[in-house]
Design a protein around this motif. Structure first.
Motif, PDB file in Angstrom:
ATOM      1  N   ALA A  54       0.837  -1.193   0.000  1.00 51.34           N
ATOM      2  CA  ALA A  54       0.000   0.000   0.000  1.00 51.34           C
ATOM      3  C   ALA A  54       0.875   1.247   0.000  1.00 51.34           C
ATOM      4  O   ALA A  54       1.844   1.343   0.728  1.00 51.34           O
ATOM      5  N   PHE A  94      -3.257   2.297   5.707  1.00 48.24           N
ATOM      6  CA  PHE A  94      -4.375   1.481   5.240  1.00 48.24           C
ATOM      7  C   PHE A  94      -4.549   0.269   6.131  1.00 48.24           C
ATOM      8  O   PHE A  94      -3.583  -0.386   6.510  1.00 48.24           O
ATOM      9  N   TYR A  98     -10.645   5.082   1.475  1.00 47.78           N
ATOM     10  CA  TYR A  98      -9.911   4.278   2.451  1.00 47.78           C
ATOM     11  C   TYR A  98      -8.673   5.012   2.942  1.00 47.78           C
ATOM     12  O   TYR A  98      -8.125   5.865   2.248  1.00 47.78           O
ATOM     13  N   GLY A  99      -8.237   4.634   4.129  1.00 50.39           N
ATOM     14  CA  GLY A  99      -6.952   5.070   4.626  1.00 50.39           C
ATOM     15  C   GLY A  99      -6.935   6.428   5.293  1.00 50.39           C
ATOM     16  O   GLY A  99      -7.915   7.153   5.319  1.00 50.39           O
TER      17      GLY A  99
END
Length: 118
Positions: free
Chosen positions: A12, A45, A86-87
């Motif tokens: 990621a 993430f 996300y994240g």
């Protein structure tokens, strides 16, 4: 770059490789200066089925990285404009970004109402 929550943390990367606005003061893309590009991408993430306590701890660690990043504001605005689902981006989690976006939408509606009433 979107990363589903089940994707490995080792691959990621918290910032997109070639997108985002250019930094006027640097003459290049904002993400080239991002601290998270160096070595802490796994913080940003969640792995699948991450326990709540571990998630909160990881998110706080990611936010500490963001706090010392010279492009935190650019990163945050990128995540809000895309929007990144996300994240941790720009010191905000996905849930925190949803709150910011909702507030911005409400403010825009209020400003439009005020302008049309004047």
């Amino acid at each position: 770059m979107l990363h589903p929550p089940h994707q490995s943390l080792q691959v990621a990367v918290a910032v997109p490789p070639q997108r985002g606005p250019a930094r006027e003061d640097q003459g290049g893309p904002w993400h080239t200066e991002a601290v998270c590009r160096r070595d802490e991408a796994g913080l940003f993430f969640a792995p699948s089925k991450e326990p709540t306590a571990a998630r909160l701890s990881r998110e706080e660690a990611a936010k500490r990285v963001c706090a010392r990043c010279p492009v935190m504001v650019e990163c945050r605005e990128h995540a809000l404009l895309m929007p990144e689902p996300y994240g941790v981006w720009g010191g905000l989690t996905a849930a925190e970004r949803r709150v910011v976006l909702a507030r911005r939408r409400r403010r825009e509606v209020e400003l439009k109402k005020a302008a049309s009433a004047a």
